[in-house]
Design a protein around this motif. Structure first.
Motif, PDB file in Angstrom:
ATOM      1  N   THR A   6       2.708  -4.200 -14.394  1.00 12.99           N
ATOM      2  CA  THR A   6       1.689  -5.001 -13.719  1.00 12.99           C
ATOM      3  C   THR A   6       1.409  -4.449 -12.333  1.00 12.99           C
ATOM      4  O   THR A   6       2.257  -3.813 -11.721  1.00 12.99           O
ATOM      5  N   PHE A   8      -0.989  -5.444  -8.584  1.00 16.26           N
ATOM      6  CA  PHE A   8      -1.706  -6.501  -7.870  1.00 16.26           C
ATOM      7  C   PHE A   8      -3.050  -5.963  -7.426  1.00 16.26           C
ATOM      8  O   PHE A   8      -3.106  -4.925  -6.772  1.00 16.26           O
ATOM      9  N   CYS A  10      -6.718  -6.552  -5.582  1.00 13.19           N
ATOM     10  CA  CYS A  10      -7.459  -7.358  -4.609  1.00 13.19           C
ATOM     11  C   CYS A  10      -8.755  -7.833  -5.249  1.00 13.19           C
ATOM     12  O   CYS A  10      -9.537  -7.021  -5.724  1.00 13.19           O
ATOM     13  N   GLN A  11      -8.959  -9.122  -5.268  1.00 13.60           N
ATOM     14  CA  GLN A  11     -10.140  -9.671  -5.922  1.00 13.60           C
ATOM     15  C   GLN A  11     -11.395  -9.459  -5.075  1.00 13.60           C
ATOM     16  O   GLN A  11     -12.505  -9.651  -5.538  1.00 13.60           O
ATOM     17  N   TRP A  20       3.037  -7.435  -4.246  1.00 17.78           N
ATOM     18  CA  TRP A  20       2.149  -8.437  -3.650  1.00 17.78           C
ATOM     19  C   TRP A  20       2.237  -8.391  -2.140  1.00 17.78           C
ATOM     20  O   TRP A  20       3.315  -8.263  -1.563  1.00 17.78           O
ATOM     21  N   ASN A  31      -4.884 -13.203   1.094  1.00 18.46           N
ATOM     22  CA  ASN A  31      -4.584 -13.912  -0.145  1.00 18.46           C
ATOM     23  C   ASN A  31      -5.552 -13.610  -1.292  1.00 18.46           C
ATOM     24  O   ASN A  31      -5.998 -14.508  -1.987  1.00 18.46           O
ATOM     25  N   THR A  32      -5.886 -12.374  -1.451  1.00 21.66           N
ATOM     26  CA  THR A  32      -6.825 -12.027  -2.513  1.00 21.66           C
ATOM     27  C   THR A  32      -6.146 -11.228  -3.622  1.00 21.66           C
ATOM     28  O   THR A  32      -6.794 -10.874  -4.602  1.00 21.66           O
ATOM     29  N   VAL A  34      -4.077 -10.501  -6.851  1.00 21.48           N
ATOM     30  CA  VAL A  34      -3.720 -11.225  -8.063  1.00 21.48           C
ATOM     31  C   VAL A  34      -3.047 -10.256  -9.021  1.00 21.48           C
ATOM     32  O   VAL A  34      -3.467  -9.098  -9.151  1.00 21.48           O
ATOM     33  N   GLU A  35      -1.986 -10.738  -9.661  1.00 21.43           N
ATOM     34  CA  GLU A  35      -1.266  -9.872 -10.575  1.00 21.43           C
ATOM     35  C   GLU A  35      -2.070  -9.651 -11.853  1.00 21.43           C
ATOM     36  O   GLU A  35      -2.578 -10.594 -12.453  1.00 21.43           O
ATOM     37  N   GLU A  36      -2.165  -8.382 -12.247  1.00 23.81           N
ATOM     38  CA  GLU A  36      -2.886  -8.057 -13.482  1.00 23.81           C
ATOM     39  C   GLU A  36      -2.071  -7.056 -14.264  1.00 23.81           C
ATOM     40  O   GLU A  36      -1.230  -6.351 -13.694  1.00 23.81           O
TER      41      GLU A  36
END
Ligand code: TYD
Ligand code: MG
Length: 455
Positions: A6, A8, A10-11, A20, A31-32, A34-36
């Protein structure tokens, strides 16, 4: 089955991070991340390029922030110039050239000079002892910033990268690397493609610049698949005649700058010397007046310099006269000879003609035509051209002197080097003759130029 990994993402900007963090280091948003699930295995190979750069959502081009790309100073001025101002973090560069031209020397020299950065030099061609010998020739005081290891395994190379955490990775050469589980031999298309893809992924992930050294094949292009050139960001070519000590570095492809710049080096016993003023090295006999020599003001890339054209015209010893040129297109030479025969009464059929561009350079700028015909005529009549005159102009089929690009730069270069007169095409309009401290003689036909030269 492959293990799922996985990352992380940034959205906001799409930057990937292995762990993270609260604040995205690329776009600065909080806080952008997200684990993918990371794309691994076969699929990653195809998408290695796209995952990093595809933003979260398409945006209008005018909203894309175009901050200046950070550049890493390579400490080699000529290399910086060709790269467009230095290395871009996370970019992959490929340096190609014939064996023995000085690729390893150039890269090692850079590595030794970049004392502020840690450089990992992976060599599959030489042992650390051999590299040490070369380093001793180049630099007397060796720092501890350049780490060398002799390695041909891709997997172990990546482990070294992980342990050393270099700020620049050098691989000498990509043809010696071998990936486990790939059956074909090192240097084969599959191996090169697999290894480059793996290195590319690491480079983009860690934002690590990588310099790959590549062999070239018999035809002079880079060995290996064309896809190699597509995968990397920058392709540099190091070239030169082995008999001469001058080396030219060109960018064939550059995603971060222009490809019109060249870097010039001289190979000395103590490594490569940067040549800042190419004109000085190319003018061999500035003070001696000799027949058969003409000075052309030429432009390679975007840099003007003066170059010496030497010609020898002599009575042919055998039935068929010989035509030979070094550094100049022989077909173009034949064309210019035909123009000379028609316009200047040059008896083509009875003469051998040899043409040489001093310094072992290859010139493709058509503006040296005028110097070529003048040098031939000078040799034929055995009348020297005054050493204070430079020439520039393309010669057309009817003997007309055609306009050339960037005439101001050519004139300024001649002026800078102390020439008193420059012969330029009349049809280069809009020249402010008073601006220069050099006599500018405008000629529309080669006869006019010859009258000025041999008056
Ligand atoms: P090298 O960098 O090994 O070439 P490549 O990696 O492109 O195959 O350079 C080879 C030649 O350069 C070699 O024939 C010797 C010469 N050389 C010098 O003239 N001076 C030097 O200081 C060094 C290191 C090499
Ligand atoms: Mg080498």
């Amino acid at each position: 089955m492959a293990k799922t990994k996985t990352v992380f993402v940034c959205q906001n900007c799409g930057t990937e991070s292995p762990k993270w963090v609260g604040k995205c280091y690329a776009c600065g948003e909080w806080n952008t991340l997200v684990e993918e699930i990371a794309i691994t295995g076969k699929a990653a190979r195809g998408s290695a390029l796209s995952t990093k750069f595809s933003p979260a959502k398409p945006v209008a081009i005018k909203e894309v922030s175009a901050d200046k790309m950070p550049r890493i100073d390579t400490t080699v001025g000529e290399l910086n110039r060709v790269l467009g101002g230095g290395m871009v973090p996370g970019s992959i560069m490929l340096l190609g050239g014939e064996p023995g031209i000085g690729k390893s020397t150039l890269v090692l020299q850079m590595a030794l000079q970049m004392t502020q950065s840690t450089i990992l030099y992976i060599s599959g061609e030489e042992s650390p002892q051999q590299i040490k010998l070369r380093a001793d020739r180049i630099n007397k005081e060796l720092g501890d910033n350049c780490l060398v290891v002799s390695e041909t395994s891709l997997e172990r190379t990546l482990v070294h990268v992980k342990n050393v955490k270099p700020s620049l990775l050098v691989i000498d050469s990509i043809q010696t690397l071998e990936r486990e589980g790939v059956e074909s031999a090192p240097g084969s298309v599959t191996q090169i493609r697999e290894c480059t893809a793996a290195i590319l992924r690491v480079a983009k992930e860690k934002n690590l610049p990588v310099l790959l050294i590549g062999h070239i094949n018999k035809e002079g292009s880079l060995a290996g698949p064309k896809v190699l050139e597509h995968m990397v960001d920058v392709v540099l070519q190091f070239e030169g005649d082995r008999q001469y000590m001058y080396r030219i570095l060109r960018a064939i492809k550059n995603r971060f700058g222009s490809t019109s710049e060249i870097g010039i080096f001289e190979m000395l016993g103590t490594g490569l010397r940067e040549v800042d003023n190419p004109s000085e090295m190319l003018l061999a006999h500035q003070n001696e007046e000799m027949s058969g020599i003409a000075i052309a003001s030429t432009i390679e890339g975007i840099r003007p310099f003066l170059i010496e054209v030497q010609a020898l015209a002599s009575t042919a010893a055998y039935g068929t006269p010989q035509r030979s040129s070094t550094g100049f297109d022989t077909r173009r030479l034949n064309m210019l000879l035909a123009v000379l025969e028609k316009r200047a009464g040059f008896k083509l059929a009875a003469k051998d003609v040899f043409l040489n561009i001093a310094g072992g350079l290859r010139v493709s700028d058509p503006a040296i035509d005028l110097a070529v015909v003048s040098a031939i005529l000078s040799s034929n009549t055995d009348i020297a051209i005054p050493t204070s005159i430079a020439l520039t102009g393309e010669v057309g089929l009817s003997g007309e002197i055609r306009p050339v690009t960037r005439i101001e730069q050519r004139i300024t270069e001649a002026e800078k080097l102390g020439f008193k007169t420059i012969i330029v095409p009349k049809y280069n309009k809009g020249l402010d003759l008073k601006k220069y401290n050099i006599e500018i003689f405008q000629a529309s036909k080669i006869e006019e130029a010859f009258r000025r030269l041999f008056a």
